[in-house]
Design an enzyme around this catalytic site. Sequence first.
Site, PDB file in Angstrom:
ATOM      1  N   LYS A  25       0.840  -1.204   0.000  1.00 43.71           N
ATOM      2  CA  LYS A  25       0.000   0.000   0.000  1.00 43.71           C
ATOM      3  C   LYS A  25       0.873   1.251   0.000  1.00 43.71           C
ATOM      4  CE  LYS A  25      -1.412   1.536   3.971  1.00 43.71           C
ATOM      5  NZ  LYS A  25      -2.088   1.997   5.204  1.00 43.71           N
ATOM      6  N   ASP A  52      -7.532   1.729  -0.735  1.00 45.54           N
ATOM      7  CA  ASP A  52      -6.642   2.879  -0.568  1.00 45.54           C
ATOM      8  C   ASP A  52      -6.022   3.338  -1.880  1.00 45.54           C
ATOM      9  OD1 ASP A  52      -7.254   2.933   2.073  1.00 45.54           O
ATOM     10  OD2 ASP A  52      -5.198   2.782   2.811  1.00 45.54           O
ATOM     11  N   ASN A  94     -10.436   6.499   3.958  1.00 47.13           N
ATOM     12  CA  ASN A  94      -9.656   6.504   5.199  1.00 47.13           C
ATOM     13  C   ASN A  94      -8.182   6.290   4.863  1.00 47.13           C
ATOM     14  OD1 ASN A  94      -9.170   6.677   7.895  1.00 47.13           O
ATOM     15  ND2 ASN A  94     -10.041   4.688   8.442  1.00 47.13           N
ATOM     16  N   GLY A  96      -4.757   7.459   4.716  1.00 52.06           N
ATOM     17  CA  GLY A  96      -3.763   8.442   5.145  1.00 52.06           C
ATOM     18  C   GLY A  96      -2.695   8.625   4.091  1.00 52.06           C
ATOM     19  N   SER A 176       3.291  11.242  13.121  1.00 52.15           N
ATOM     20  CA  SER A 176       3.174  10.382  11.955  1.00 52.15           C
ATOM     21  C   SER A 176       4.295  10.732  10.995  1.00 52.15           C
ATOM     22  CB  SER A 176       1.823  10.605  11.273  1.00 52.15           C
ATOM     23  OG  SER A 176       1.836   9.994  10.008  1.00 52.15           O
ATOM     24  N   GLN A 178       4.166  10.203   8.082  1.00 46.87           N
ATOM     25  CA  GLN A 178       3.553  10.562   6.799  1.00 46.87           C
ATOM     26  C   GLN A 178       3.621  12.064   6.532  1.00 46.87           C
ATOM     27  OE1 GLN A 178      -0.357   8.932   6.274  1.00 46.87           O
ATOM     28  NE2 GLN A 178       0.343   6.826   6.524  1.00 46.87           N
ATOM     29  N   LYS A 352      -4.351   5.693  14.262  1.00 47.17           N
ATOM     30  CA  LYS A 352      -4.480   4.947  13.000  1.00 47.17           C
ATOM     31  C   LYS A 352      -5.961   4.781  12.648  1.00 47.17           C
ATOM     32  CE  LYS A 352      -0.054   4.070  12.408  1.00 47.17           C
ATOM     33  NZ  LYS A 352       0.776   3.911  11.253  1.00 47.17           N
ATOM     34  N   GLU A 353      -6.276   3.766  11.829  1.00 47.95           N
ATOM     35  CA  GLU A 353      -7.647   3.567  11.368  1.00 47.95           C
ATOM     36  C   GLU A 353      -8.632   3.588  12.534  1.00 47.95           C
ATOM     37  OE1 GLU A 353      -5.022   2.438  10.012  1.00 47.95           O
ATOM     38  OE2 GLU A 353      -5.295   2.071   7.857  1.00 47.95           O
TER      39      GLU A 353
END
Length: 670
Positions: A25, A52, A94, A96, A176, A178, A352-353
């Site tokens: 992913k 995703d 959802n 990210g 994060s 990210q 997270k999720e």
Amino acid sequence: MYTIPFLDLPPLRAALGSVTLPGSKSISNRILLMAALAEGRTEIHGLLDADDTQVMLAALRSLGVAWQRDGSVVSVQGMAGRVPQPQAELFLGNAGTAMRPLAAALALLAARDGGDYQLRGVARMHERPIGDLVDALRGFGCRVECLAQEGYPPLRLHGPSSLRLDQPVRVRGDVSSQFLTALLMALPLVATRDIVIEVEGELISKPYIDITLALLARFGVVVRREGWQRFTLPAGCRLRAPGVVHVEGDASAASYFIGLGSLAAQGEPLRIDGVGRDALQGDVRFADAAAAMGADIRLEPNALLVQRGRWPLRGIEWDCIAIPDAAMTLAVMALYADSPTLLTGIGSWRVKETDRIAAMATELRKLGAQVDEGDTWLRVHPLRDWRAASIHTYDDHRMAMCFSLAALNPLIASAPVPVRIQDPACVAKTYPEYFETFFGLVQADAADVPVVCVDGPTASGKGTLADEVARALGFWVLDSGALYRAAALAAQRTGIDWQDEAAVAALAATLPLRFLGGRVLLDGDDITDALRDEAIGLGASTVAALPSVRQALHALQLGFRRAPGLVADGRDMGTAIFPDAALKVFLTATAEQRAERRHKQLISKGIPTTMAGLLADLQARDARDKTRSASPLKPAEDAKRLDNSDLSIEASVQQVLAWWAETRPFTGKD
Ligand code: DC
């Protein structure tokens, strides 16, 4: 894939075989975005096809990026840093890995070129903090508005506005990684001069930054890194399409199979293709944690071979900061250890999720486990006295996948239990085929695999009812009548008389039958329609009266009993083939009503027929099925009678499901 309310996993005892992982992913969405921003065309092989990546692809299309899918290859025509659509509203589910980098790229591009973009997601996405990234982008001079609550999506990004790139920008690294990834991927778009990013706080998930840097390098951008604190994008760097790229397998997904192998592959290792020693993804280091627990793991360049080593597993203390996603699997493996397992460095689980620390602790406790939790850690104690639990999955794919390993409890539990996974379709976020793959690798004792029998006379609606119940439960189906029909058809085609017991039985014992997506193949020939022929039905009833033919088909029918479960329809499913079935239903519609249904069916297909003729045929077949000496049609003693004469199919299905629920050991709603 299972789009059902819940999926019951029977107790499982072994694992064998090999699996090819879906694409990663993290890598898929990074490559998609870079390919979209870059100059030139990128051909992506092995892209993950799941929720995703689908939201990312849809978002790119809304922005005017051209891409095509050709089999398993997706080609993206890069927009060379100019967004074709100056305005767009993007829904990012959802994901990210779509929200954060798209926010960064679009904020910078809107500032430089003008534009107005809104980024939204599901409710949970709007609870996942993004404030540090927003602050960093505002620090560059981007106009970023949080449309609901400050620091959270949905976001509006608009411009133009003047960009300030001369000062180092600071981004926090401890919430994060990210955010940093998003900036690293977006800043080459505006790197007219050196741009410096400084990370505040300890950078979590460093391996994910490694992936970002490695992929940027594939796209021609070499970032200068000083420790994990300072990153410089050199002046003049530009994203350039590398031509062809291959996405490696998902290392986080590998964790479930590493777990499976270390619990249940004995004698022969489970082979996991798609990641190995050369993997970019940090989650491949999950293998070290599993090995520390006692797994026997061999790494090849692009594969992992895993089998049980030490048993029971060993409890470990592990800092999971580098493997946050895969670490969830350790929490379930810990139930199979001989001492407690302490997982630390998992504070990121909370954003997270779902809040994964709370979710994990709650669901493990349902199984009977003792679990201690803190802000950033979790301790799981070994479990021997397992309870049949219905696991809530919180719309979190990883909860669903890692709890599948709880079904291996017969390997350690004092008394084996099934495990219910609620909302199994949530795995579609990253691994739509997870459960099908999982069932292809595991083995159960036949006695543990639940069977629902639907017996009854001709034209009673067994087939439809069985199909619908199987669909609702995610189970396999056995249409046993089709086997007798196939035997009759095969006999007819080879010129064997239906009364020739020995010859028909010999043929039935080796029928080259295959069931493929609702079609039946005999020696490769599609016989689905031929089987429904009335004459073949009569022949089936004739050969079905021969004891050696029934004997010859016995083992074939037992072979359909595979995890997660079976719905079998016929005449003797409950009496002769699956006498230990968890639920036996016997349909009892009158001959007149059945004849009427069959009449409607045939007329609607344009097949001429009369009610009187049909009724006579039906009664003759009923008589033969009931009076034959071998397994005559009759209800099993413990069968539930269902007169569906006046019931809709839906009502009959609901009745059977209600009976089924009574047989299940799960208590309470959840
Ligand atoms: O359910 P059906 O009409 O497809 O079945 C065809 C014939 O096969 C039926 O007349 C009786 C026989 N049969 C059987 O004897 N035992 C079964 N389990 C299923 C079918």
